[in-house]
Design a protein around this motif. Structure first.
Motif, mmCIF file in Angstrom:
data_model
loop_
_atom_site.group_PDB
_atom_site.id
_atom_site.type_symbol
_atom_site.label_atom_id
_atom_site.label_comp_id
_atom_site.label_asym_id
_atom_site.label_seq_id
_atom_site.Cartn_x
_atom_site.Cartn_y
_atom_site.Cartn_z
ATOM 1 N N LYS A 198 -1.186 -1.103 -4.269
ATOM 2 C CA LYS A 198 -2.466 -0.416 -4.141
ATOM 3 C C LYS A 198 -2.142 0.991 -3.672
ATOM 4 N N VAL A 199 -2.681 1.972 -4.358
ATOM 5 C CA VAL A 199 -2.370 3.354 -4.030
ATOM 6 C C VAL A 199 -3.504 3.919 -3.181
ATOM 7 N N THR A 200 -3.167 4.383 -1.988
ATOM 8 C CA THR A 200 -4.211 4.824 -1.061
ATOM 9 C C THR A 200 -3.659 5.783 -0.014
ATOM 10 N N ASP A 201 -4.457 6.768 0.349
ATOM 11 C CA ASP A 201 -3.976 7.636 1.420
ATOM 12 C C ASP A 201 -4.357 7.099 2.808
ATOM 13 N N ASN A 202 -4.696 5.817 2.873
ATOM 14 C CA ASN A 202 -4.767 5.178 4.191
ATOM 15 C C ASN A 202 -3.380 5.173 4.840
ATOM 16 N N TYR B 101 0.858 -1.186 0.000
ATOM 17 C CA TYR B 101 0.000 0.000 0.000
ATOM 18 C C TYR B 101 0.895 1.236 0.000
#
Ligand code: SF4
Ligand code: SF4
Ligand code: SF4
Ligand code: SF4
Lengths: 758, 211
Positions: free
Chosen positions: A701-705, A670
């Motif tokens: 997976k690209v996410t600002d989580n 991520y």
């Protein structure tokens, strides 16, 4: 209709007769009782098994013994000797009728085609992949002879090492250590990779690691979930948090990651990794400055408040707190003051936070914050981390005498681990302790005598220990590696002998949790499949053979019954604590310990008897009496890598199962959108993540989580995949752990990596 | 009576306990899952290898939303439609609608494996088991319910994010029949009975400033 064990085994071993067996069952109408799908039946057969009514099943009590907060109480439904399905026990208000995604895959785990079935020997040498099936007698004979030969050559058995950890936390599984106790003084991989820095921190502050009942959280008025993610890893706790929220409590999640739990909170505060200790100190300062601290409680119950306050006044600057943590000062103030005003309020600290080079100091700082707010010793309050308050069993399986004349190690004795600190007798010799968190290094460097035999149980060394490349070298230089496991995992691949062990459904045991306060019996629900044996039976077989070869060389009982061993673990104190007369009552369902509020009486097991904001012991061991802010490890590569636990697995267990693959087939890395853009990576691209320890290839997976500058990969282990996040982790220690668990923890989340698109 | 699933996306953890509870109860073969915990914002039917959905395009889909990845979910199985396509199309009567409970049951022992229901269901709820050459789906654990137990998935959910309601009870009238952010045929003529509580983000969210 029922079958003898021998008959079922014969059938399962033989594809053709298995097919006709299942067909025969279909014809006789019993098929509905047999999980065709589970046994990999031939495709013509109906694999759906209907629910045939409560009365048509035999039921058994079980427990999930994995290293999980929730330690679910299980009810197992069996028909014709075959497990049909499980349910969470409804008697436990904590488990409340349901397990988790992992627990619900247990039937598949028991009957998985991937299970180890027989003892095997890697005749082509470690890692060769050339295996031969051997009998139990052959396997045990090889091991027994090797042990006796080593004892003769070295004059001690210190060349024999045991590494065992949390694969099964059932109490009788300490019989594995018991087996090693019973052959003489040996070498142990000691310590814990899990939670040691926090254990030390809580012991320094409060003289114990002891948390309030999680079920009380429903009545908390303010809950801070600090670096903990129950929505993924303690799902049964979420109902209490939700209930508190419904009743108006504020639920704040402080975490570098926007976790599953954060997504269900009232407020999410993203913090820069490794700065939590400073935030806690800053919040305490704000509370004290606003006179919202509990002066009365602090005066009566703490040691060193003056020194602590002087440190806050002099060294903790609120602007620095804001800059270092990356959180606006106004927000910190608001958070501190509203936390201080709510009564009762509680903080739950996760285990990830202490897996840093400054981890123990951060837990101490948060403990102090809870103390300042006056929430220690209060119903629905507390500085929650974990507890071992219900673990007062006899450890009968563990406690085995040394054979007469045993010679051991005469160096200083260390603690043996966090759970079963059974000791007492001061002997001339002790076992030799190596740091479990530096397994590879320590196995190679141990001298006089060097380690020649390694026994691995309840543990997947190659999955959970660090620096795989060094581990391979360490294993290769050992004469004999024995791995007792349920699956043919990465560690088994580097073994000489593998021994198939039972699941909890095939043996008796007793289980408690390090989080909630329930006690469960674990009954044998089915007979062990194939040639599978329990760890205790294996120990008994070894004892029998060693005694045949050399009378008196092993004190372990030569035949065991897991039920009898389980009964031996109970004592009057356990009965009293749980309000039962006999263990048999547990067959009716799990029971809960009588309610106690930790530290409500103001008695702490510290040297001063008080909550120690100032600890001389901490000064002596770790160089700081106060919970001072300690800067976290400096980066040695571009991005921080964090490797939390996933909801799909418990360490190396469960993700390898066929059913789990249906829901979660592959690992991901991520990446924050900014970092991804800079590296021209989009979701679903294959990337290489690498550092000086190793390299992994996986999908992004690209996410600002995740925050900028950090990549996240879950700790997971797949069937037939070499993905292992620990390949990138070096074995740098966390600050604490050596005090109570024998060795410092590992700064897992202070790993740094780089990545690129493939 | 029309029994129906009420799924609460505001508290669902995405833990998949419910979906695995279903496999635990019925032992669906690898590759077949009757209940799926659908991720809001990311998921579409294409990734569900067991669905054949030629008809899906002709339905209006739920609106797309942008929510954080892997955080918000609806747990879905068969919708136990009031006007079920599976029942209408099945040539041998393997699919039936229970007149009393409204549960749409499938009897696999009658199924001839024509796959009609799999194609007709607008939701991909009826699955094709290639190993057996027959269809299968959620029958709302009617055997368990008949015995006074609840369904395996409902019993297992740690936070009661799935419950079973009677759609004909007026107190549930106001519930939404449309989800957000997942492929779902919201205007399907089959009149799906599933009801939804939408998820929302925490009131206060602070993320580290960029740079
Ligand atoms: S892994 Fe944890 S939550 Fe899941 S069944 Fe076991 S104890 Fe329960
Ligand atoms: S969702 Fe599909 S399978 Fe279920 S009742 Fe409706 S049409 Fe039939
Ligand atoms: S109601 Fe029963 S069959 Fe349907 S999804 Fe839930 S557990 Fe599966
Ligand atoms: S519905 Fe319940 S069991 Fe299913 S994913 Fe959501 S929280 Fe978990």
């Amino acid at each position: 209709m029922s079958y003898s064990k021998a008959k079922v085994e014969e059938i399962l071993n033989n594809t053709i007769s298995r097919r006709s067996f299942l067909k025969g069952l279909a014809a006789s109408g019993v098929l509905s009782a047999l999980p065709g799908g589970v046994l990999e039946a031939n495709e013509d057969l109906n694999t759906k098994i209907p629910y045939s009514g409560e009365k048509s099943y035999q039921t058994f009590r079980n427990a999930c013994p994995r290293n999980c907060y929730d330690t679910c109480s299980i009810k197992t439904y069996v028909k014709d000797g075959v497990m049909q399905f499980i349910e969470g026990a409804t008697e436990s208000t904590y488990t409340r009728g349901g397990c988790c995604v992992k627990g619900n895959s247990y039937v598949k785990r028991v009957y998985s085609a991937r299970r180890l079935k027989y003892p095997m020997m890697q005749v082509g040498g470690k890692g060769s992949g050339t295996w031969k099936r051997i009998s139990w007698d052959q396997a045990i004979d090889i091991i027994a002879k090797k042990l006796l030969e080593m004892k003769k050559e070295d004059g001690t058995l210190l060349g024999a090492a045991l590494t065992k950890y949390s694969g099964n936390f059932g109490i009788t599984h300490y019989g594995i250590e018991g087996m090693f106790n019973s052959i003489g003084y040996t070498t142990r991989l000691a310590g814990t990779p899990c939670w040691p820095a926090g254990i030390d921190a809580q012991n320094l502050d409060m003289g114990d690691m002891w948390c309030n009942d999680p079920e009380e959280m429903k009545d908390s008025k303010f809950i801070i979930l600090w670096g903990v993610n129950p929505a993924a890893n303690s799902i049964h706790s979420m109902k209490y948090i939700y209930e508190a929220k419904r009743k108006g409590a504020k639920v704040v999640v402080i975490d570098p990651i926007f976790t599953e739990t954060a997504s269900k909170s009232s407020q999410y505060v993203q913090i820069k990794t490794g700065t939590d200790g400073l935030l806690a100190l800053g919040m305490a300062k704000i509370i004290i400055d606003a006179k919202l601290h509990d002066q009365k409680w602090l005066d009566a119950n703490t040691k060193g408040y003056k020194e602590y306050k002087a440190y806050l006044d002099k060294e903790v600057k609120l602007d620095d707190v804001s800059n270092v943590t990356g959180i606006p000062l106004a927000m910190i103030k608001e958070l501190a003051l509203s936390f201080a005003k709510a009564k009762p309020a509680t903080i739950w600290m996760g285990y990830g936070m202490q897996r840093h080079t400054n981890g123990g100091s951060m837990i101490r700082a948060i403990d102090a914050l809870v103390a300042v707010s006056g929430n220690i010793g209060k119903y629905a309050g507390g500085a929650r981390y974990g507890h071992l308050n219900t673990w007062g069993f006899n450890y009968a399986a563990l406690s085995q005498a040394k054979p007469e004349g045993s010679v051991g190690y005469s160096g200083p004795e260390g603690a043996k681990g966090e759970f079963a600190q059974v000791g007492g007798e001061k002997a001339a010799y002790t076992d030799r302790f190596l740091n479990i968190n530096k397994t590879a290094r320590e196995l190679m460097s141990a001298k006089e005598p060097k380690v020649r035999l390694l026994w691995v149980a309840c543990k997947n060394v190659f999955a959970q220990d660090f620096d795989r490349n060094q581990l391979i070298r360490a294993f290769q230089q050992l004469d004999l590696v024995v791995v007792a496991d349920q699956f043919f995992n990465e560690t088994a691949k580097w073994a000489d002998i593998v021994l198939p062990v039972t699941t909890q459904f095939e043996e008796y045991d007793v289980n408690v949790s390090y989080w909630h306060y329930w006690l469960s019996i674990n009954e044998q629900a089915i007979k062990p499949l194939f040639e599978i044996k329990s760890d205790l039976e294996i120990a008994a077989m070894l004892s029998k053979r060693m005694n045949q070869l050399q009378a008196g060389s092993c004190t372990f009982p030569q035949s065991v019954d897991t039920k009898e061993m389980t009964i031996k673990e109970f004592n009057p104190a356990i009965y009293e604590q749980f309000g039962i007369q006999s263990w048999e009552e547990l067959k009716k369902g799990p029971v809960k310990a009588k309610a106690v509020i930790p530290f409500a009486d103001g008695k702490f097991k510290t040297p001063s008897g008080k909550f120690e904001l100032y600890s001389d012991k901490a000064q002596e061991l770790f160089g700081s009496a106060l919970p001072k802010y300690l800067e976290v490890r400096q980066p040695y590569d571009k991005f921080r890598m964090t490797s939390p636990h996933s909801r799909w697995s418990l360490h190396s267990q469960f993700q390898n199962l066929e059913w789990m693959e249906d829901f979660h087939p592959e690992p991901f890395v991520y990446i924050n959108p900014d970092d991804a853009e800079a590296k021209m990576v989009s979701s679903d691209d294959m990337v290489a993540v690498f550092n000086r320890q190793g390299v992994l290839r996986l999908r992004a997976k690209v996410t600002d989580n995740v925050q900028k500058g950090t990549v996240l990969m879950y700790e997971q282990h797949y069937h037939n995949s070499i993905y292992n996040v620990n390949e990138l982790v070096d074995d740098t220690s966390s600050d604490m752990g050596a005090f109570k668990t024998g060795a410092p923890g590992v700064a897992l989340h202070d790993t740094f990596v780089n990545f690129k698109k493939l | 009576m029309q029994k129906a699933f009420l799924v609460d996306g505001s508290i669902c953890l995405g833990c998949n306990t419910c979906a695995m509870a279903c496999k635990n109860q019925y032992h669906q073969d690898q590759g077949v899952t009757w209940r799926k915990v659908r991720e809001i914002g990311a998921e579409d039917y294409l990734i569900d290898n067991n669905n054949i959905l030629p008809t899906l395009t002709s339905y209006q889909k739920a609106p797309k939303v942008s929510m954080p990845m892997e955080r918000f979910y609806f747990s879905l199985a068969c919708n136990h439609c009031e006007n079920p396509a599976c029942v209408a199309i099945c040539p041998v009567g393997a699919h039936t609608k229970d007149p009393e409970t409204g549960i749409c049951k499938h009897d696999q022992s009658i199924c001839i494996g024509c796959g009609g229901c799999v194609k007709a269901c607008p939701f991909g709820a009826s699955k094709f088991n290639t190993k057996m050459g027959r269809a299968e789906k959620c029958s709302m654990c009617w055997e368990r319910q008949e015995e006074g137990k609840t369904t395996a998935c409902v019993q297992s959910c740690p936070v009661h994010a799935i419950t079973i309601i009677d759609l004909h009870d007026p107190k549930y009238k106001a519930l939404r029949s449309d989800p957000i952010g997942i492929d779902y045929a919201i205007d399907a003529e089959t009149k799906p009975s599933t009801r939804f509580i939408h998820p929302f983000m925490p009131k206060e969210i602070y993320r580290q400033a960029k740079g």
